[in-house]
Design a protein around this motif. Structure first.
Motif, PDB file in Angstrom:
ATOM      1  N   ASN A 291      65.844 -12.730  17.895  1.00  0.00           N
ATOM      2  CA  ASN A 291      67.285 -12.638  17.536  1.00  0.00           C
ATOM      3  C   ASN A 291      68.561 -12.596  18.337  1.00  0.00           C
ATOM      4  OD1 ASN A 291      69.337 -11.263  15.986  1.00  0.00           O
ATOM      5  ND2 ASN A 291      68.068 -10.592  14.960  1.00  0.00           N
ATOM      6  N   VAL A 292      69.205 -13.400  18.483  1.00  0.00           N
ATOM      7  CA  VAL A 292      70.687 -13.950  19.362  1.00  0.00           C
ATOM      8  C   VAL A 292      70.802 -12.775  19.582  1.00  0.00           C
ATOM      9  CG1 VAL A 292      72.209 -15.000  20.041  1.00  0.00           C
ATOM     10  CG2 VAL A 292      70.185 -16.185  18.007  1.00  0.00           C
ATOM     11  N   SER A 293      71.720 -11.726  19.068  1.00  0.00           N
ATOM     12  CA  SER A 293      72.144 -10.522  19.607  1.00  0.00           C
ATOM     13  C   SER A 293      71.333  -9.672  20.576  1.00  0.00           C
ATOM     14  CB  SER A 293      72.348  -9.840  18.155  1.00  0.00           C
ATOM     15  OG  SER A 293      71.479  -9.755  17.803  1.00  0.00           O
ATOM     16  N   PRO A 342      73.141 -21.612  17.733  1.00  0.00           N
ATOM     17  CA  PRO A 342      73.171 -20.845  18.655  1.00  0.00           C
ATOM     18  C   PRO A 342      73.721 -20.701  20.434  1.00  0.00           C
ATOM     19  CG  PRO A 342      71.812 -20.313  17.676  1.00  0.00           C
ATOM     20  CD  PRO A 342      71.773 -21.607  17.124  1.00  0.00           C
ATOM     21  N   ARG A 343      73.207 -21.374  21.106  1.00  0.00           N
ATOM     22  CA  ARG A 343      72.897 -22.024  21.731  1.00  0.00           C
ATOM     23  C   ARG A 343      74.396 -22.604  22.943  1.00  0.00           C
ATOM     24  NH1 ARG A 343      73.269 -26.646  25.395  1.00  0.00           N
ATOM     25  NH2 ARG A 343      73.005 -28.412  23.648  1.00  0.00           N
ATOM     26  N   GLU A 390      75.901 -18.059  12.089  1.00  0.00           N
ATOM     27  CA  GLU A 390      76.281 -17.075  13.343  1.00  0.00           C
ATOM     28  C   GLU A 390      75.880 -15.511  12.405  1.00  0.00           C
ATOM     29  OE1 GLU A 390      79.618 -15.974  16.659  1.00  0.00           O
ATOM     30  OE2 GLU A 390      80.234 -17.708  14.743  1.00  0.00           O
ATOM     31  N   THR A 395      66.910 -17.660  17.925  1.00  0.00           N
ATOM     32  CA  THR A 395      66.465 -19.156  18.554  1.00  0.00           C
ATOM     33  C   THR A 395      65.133 -19.642  18.569  1.00  0.00           C
ATOM     34  OG1 THR A 395      66.351 -18.298  20.114  1.00  0.00           O
ATOM     35  CG2 THR A 395      68.536 -18.511  19.681  1.00  0.00           C
TER      36      THR A 395
END
Length: 704
Positions: A291-293, A342-343, A390, A395
Motif C-alpha cells: 500500500n502506497v500510503s 503511484p511512482r 489514487e 505498488t
C-alpha cells in the motif's frame, strides 16, 4: 471473464543456460500450437528464429531481449516469455520471472547442469516460481538424461522425477515412453507434428516398471489415498495422479521431468501437455502489493470485478514510441483508460494496447486479470505499477537489481552524433536497470556501467546499428570498492566563525565494518551503510539528525582511500554538541563528512575488487593449460567435473584479470573451449595492488 476461464491460463517462461536450446524449443512450441507455419532455426539459413527478432540476436544466435508471445494448446491460453540465457542479461530473466506463474527449465542432456542453470534456478527460488524440466538434445552424442536427474537432485536440490524415459539415445533417439500410462510416443511427419502412441516395446518393460515404481513412490508421499493404492499395488486413477503431481509441483515440492529433442522435433507436444497439467494458473498463485500510503502488504486477486492493478515489467523503444510490456494482475484495463501511476503521482492515458506475438502486434481493446499485453506510447519506467485510482494506490514489490561490476568511458566520434548517442543511452537505461550511465565530473567523460564485457559490447554495437552513430570506447575499468576492516572512533568538531552567523557542530561515535548478508533485519539498508542513532538527552537536537545521516551517506559515493564507492559501514552516533545560534543541519552534515573521513582512514581500510564465478568448458586435453592460465590470473579453483571428453572447470577469478579472456581461451584451446562468468562477491585486493591503485588516484588528483 469467469473463474473457469482463468483456470485455463498459463503464464510461463522458458529459461536455461546459454545454448541449451531454449529458443529452438520456443520455436517448436509456436509451430505445434499453430502460431507459425514454418520453422526457422536460430542459426543458419532463413530469417532466424521468430522470437529472436533483433538483428544482433540473429547474428550471434543468442537471445538478448525477452519476447512475450500468446498462444493456445488443448483449449488453454499459454503466454510465453522467452528469456535470455546469458548471465550479462540476467535482469531480463529477473523481470520475466517476476511476472510469471510457472517456468520450463531447459537442460542439455549432454552438458547437464551448468553455471547459468544454477543462477536461473536461484532466481526461480527467489520468486517461488514452480517449474517443470525439459531435458533437451537427447539426440546428441553423450546424451545421458539419467545423469541429469541425479544432478538436478544433488546440484539444485530438486525433488526431480522422470515422467518419461527415452526410446533410444544419441543417434537412435526415436521417442519417449510415458511412465504413468506405459505408452510409447513417436513423432511422425516432416516436423514431428503427428504424435503416434503405441504399446511400449517389450524390451523396455523392465526399465519402465523400475522407473514407474520410483515415480509413484515419489508422488505417493504427497497424498494418503494415492499412498494406499500404491502400497496395495492397485491401479492409480489418472485423475488422482495428475491432481497430486500438480499440487506438489505448484508448492515447489516436486519437479516433473520431460525429455526429448526440440531440434529433432521430439517430445515437445508432451511437454506442452505437462505445462497445462502441472503448472499453475493465476488462480493457483498468490500475489501481493504494498500500500502506497502505509507500506502495508495487500493481497491482489486475479478477478475482473476488483479495481485495476497492473505492472509494467519491460520496456522497449520502437519507431512509433515506447512499448511497455504489462501484466494485468487484477481488474480490467480498457483502451482509453487513464490509470494512476503511484511512482509518477499522476494518471496516464492508455491510447493503444496490443497482444504481442514476438515482434508482431495485434490491437486489442481490453486486457483482463491474468493477461500479458503491451501498452503503446505510455511514458513510464520498468517496474511501474498502474492502479484504478489514487485512493488506495498500491505498488507491486520491487525487483532485485544486481549492481554493475564493469565500466567503460565512451564518446561519439563526431560531435554531431552527440544527440543520437545520448538518446540511445537514455533509452537503454530505461529498458535495463543494470545498465547505468553517468558523467565523470573530473574528466567530463561519459561512463557506462554494466554486468560484463558482453553486456556493454552489445549496447555499444546497438548504438552504431540502431542509431547510426559511431562511438569511441575507452578500456574497460573494474568497479572497485572500499571498506573498513576494524572498528574506529570519531570525534569531529566543525567550527567556522566569520562575520555574521557562524557554523558549529560536533559529532562523536564509532565506525564499524558491516556485512549486510549476515544481517537478518528486514529493514536493512540497500546502500551498505547502517546508521544507528544512539543520541539521548538531546545532545544533538532532532532536527539536525537528518543532516548527520545525510553527511555520512553522501560520504559513501567517493571513499577517502582511492575515490571508490564505500561498502559495508555501520555508524553509531553516540554523542555530540551544538550551539544555540550557530548550529544548523548543514553544519552537522559537514561535520559528519569530516568525521567519516577521519574514522574511515583509521579503520584500516582496504580496496575490494569484484570476484567472478567462472566456469570453463574445455576438451580434457587442454585441462592443464586452462587451469594453469586461470591460476596465473589469481584464480582459485573450486572444482572440476568430467563429462565425456570435456572437463568443466569451476573457479573464482578477479574481474580485473578476465578482460579479453574469450580471445585468449579460444587461441589456447584451438577454439574448442567456452566459458561463462557471473558476479560472486567482493574481496580485498593484494596489498601491492592496493598501493598502486592509491598512487594512481593521488597522481590523478594532483594532475587535476
Amino acid at each position: 471473464m469467469t473463474k473457469h476461464d482463468l483456470n485455463k491460463y498459463r503464464n510461463i517462461g522458458i529459461s536455461a543456460h546459454i545454448d541449451s536450446g531454449k529458443t529452438t524449443l520456443t520455436e517448436r512450441i509456436l509451430y505445434y500450437t499453430g502460431l507459425i507455419h514454418k520453422i526457422s532455426e536460430v542459426r543458419g539459413e532463413g530469417d532466424g528464429a521468430k522470437m529472436d527478432h533483433m538483428e544482433l540476436e540473429k547474428e550471434r544466435g543468442i537471445t538478448i531481449t525477452s519476447a512475450a508471445v500468446t498462444t493456445s494448446w488443448n483449449d488453454h491460453t499459454i503466454q510465453i516469455i522467452d528469456t535470455p540465457g546469458h548471465v550479462d542479461f540476467t535482469v531480463e530473466v529477473e523481470r520475466s520471472l517476476r511476472v510469471l506463474d510457472g517456468a520450463v527449465l531447459v537442460i542439455c542432456a549432454t552438458s547437464g547442469i551448468q553455471s547459468q542453470s544454477i543462477t536461473v534456478d536461484r532466481q526461480m527460488r527467489r520468486y517461488k516460481v514452480p517449474c517443470v524440466v525439459f531435458i533437451n538434445k537427447c539426440d546428441r552424442a553423450g546424451a545421458d538424461p539419467f545423469s541429469v536427474i541425479e544432478q538436478l537432485k544433488s546440484k539444485l536440490s530438486h525433488n526431480a522425477v522422470l515422467m518419461q524415459i527415452p526410446i533410444g539415445l544419441e543417434g537412435e533417439h526415436e521417442g519417449v515412453i510415458d511412465l504413468f500410462s506405459r505408452k510409447a510416443f513417436y513423432f511422425d511427419g516432416e516436423k514431428g507434428e503427428t504424435v503416434r502412441s503405441e504399446p511400449m516395446p517389450e524390451s523396455y518393460r523392465d526399465k519402465v516398471e523400475e522407473y514407474r515404481a520410483i515415480l509413484l513412490d515419489s508422488v505417493a508421499m504427497f497424498d494418503d489415498e494415492l499412498m494406499e493404492l500404491v502400497l496395495e499395488e492397485q491401479e492409480v486413477p489418472e485423475e488422482l495422479f495428475t491432481k497430486v503431481v500438480r499440487k506438489a509441483t505448484i508448492n515447489r515440492e516436486l519437479t516433473p521431468v520431460f525429455l526429448g529433442s526440440a531440434f529433432k522435433n521430439k517430445g515437445v507436444q508432451l511437454l506442452l501437455d505437462g505445462v497445462v497439467s502441472y503448472l499453475p494458473s493465476p488462480l493457483d498463485c498468490r500475489y501481493y502489493a504494498n500500500n502506497v500510503s502505509d507500506g502495508e502488504k495487500v493481497e491482489i486477486f486475479p478477478e475482473v470485478d476488483k479495481s485495476l492493478v497492473a505492472m509494467a515489467f519491460k520496456i522497449t523503444d520502437e519507431t512509433f514510441g515506447q512499448l511497455t510490456y504489462t501484466r494485468v494482475y487484477q481488474g480490467v484495463l480498457h483502451k482509453g483508460d487513464q490509470p494512476y501511476n503511484p511512482r509518477l503521482g499522476k494518471k496516464q492515458r492508455v491510447g493503444r494496447m496490443v497482444k504481442m506475438f514476438s515482434n508482431e502486434k495485434i490491437e486489442i481493446n481490453e486486457a483482463k486479470a491474468g493477461d500479458i499485453i503491451a501498452m503503446v506510447g505510455v511514458d513510464c519506467a520498468s517496474g511501474d505499477t498502474y492502479c484504478a485510482q489514487e485512493a488506495g494506490a498500491v505498488t507491486m514489490e520491487s525487483m532485485h537489481v544486481p549492481e554493475p561490476v564493469i565500466e567503460l568511458a565512451l564518446k561519439p566520434k563526431k560531435q554531431e552524433d552527440l544527440d543520437k548517442v545520448s538518446k540511445a543511452l537514455n533509452r537503454f537505461m530505461k529498458e535495463d536497470p543494470t545498465f547505468q550511465v553517468s558523467v565523470d565530473k573530473e574528466s567530463n567523460e561519459t561512463i557506462i556501467r554494466g554486468m560484463g564485457e558482453l553486456h556493454l559490447e552489445i549496447y555499444v554495437l546497438r548504438i552504431s546499428r540502431e542509431y547510426k552513430a559511431e562511438v569511441e570506447v575507452g578500456a574497460p575499468k573494474v568497479n572497485y570498492r572500499e571498506a573498513p576492516t576494524i572498528v574506529a572512533d570519531f570525534d569531529y568538531k566543525h567550527k567556522k566563525q566569520t562575520g555574521g552567523s557562524g557554523q558549529y557542530a560536533q559529532v562523536i561515535g564509532t565506525l564499524k565494518p558491516y556485512d549486510p548478508s549476515q544481517d537478518d533485519d528486514e529493514s536493512k539498508p540497500t546502500d551498505g551503510l547502517k546508521f544507528n542513532n544512539n543520541i539521548v538527552g538531546g545532545a544533538i537536537p532532532k532536527e539536525y539528525l537528518p543532516g548527520v545521516e545525510k553527511g555520512f551517506r553522501e560520504s559513501l559515493a567517493k571513499g577517502p582511500l582511492a575515490g571508490y564507492q564505500v561498502l559495508g559501514c555501520e555508524i553509531d552516533i553516540n554523542d555530540g554538541t551544538y550551539h544555540a545560534v550557530d548550529s544548523s543541519e548543514m553544519a552537522f552534515k559537514i561535520a559528519s563528512r569530516h568525521a567519516f573521513k577521519q574514522a574511515f582512514m583509521a579503520a584500516n581500510p582496504v580496496i575490494l575488487e569484484p570476484i567472478m564465478k567462472v566456469e570453463v568448458e574445455t576438451p580434457t586435453e587442454f585441462q592443464g593449460t586452462v587451469q594453469g592460465d586461470l591460476s596465473s590470473r589469481r584464480g582459485i579453483l573450486s572444482g572440476s567435473d568430467m563429462r565425456e571428453d570435456m572437463t568443466i572447470i569451476e573457479c573464482f577469478v578477479p574481474l580485473a584479470e578476465m578482460f579479453g579472456y574469450s580471445t585468449i581461451l579460444r587461441s589456447m584451446t584451438q577454439g574448442k573451449a567456452g566459458f561463462s562468468m557471473e558476479f560472486h562477491d567482493y574481496k580485498a585486493v593484494p596489498s601491492s595492488m592496493q598501493k598502486s591503485l592509491i598512487d594512481a588516484y593521488q597522481k590523478e588528483r594532483l594532475n587535476n
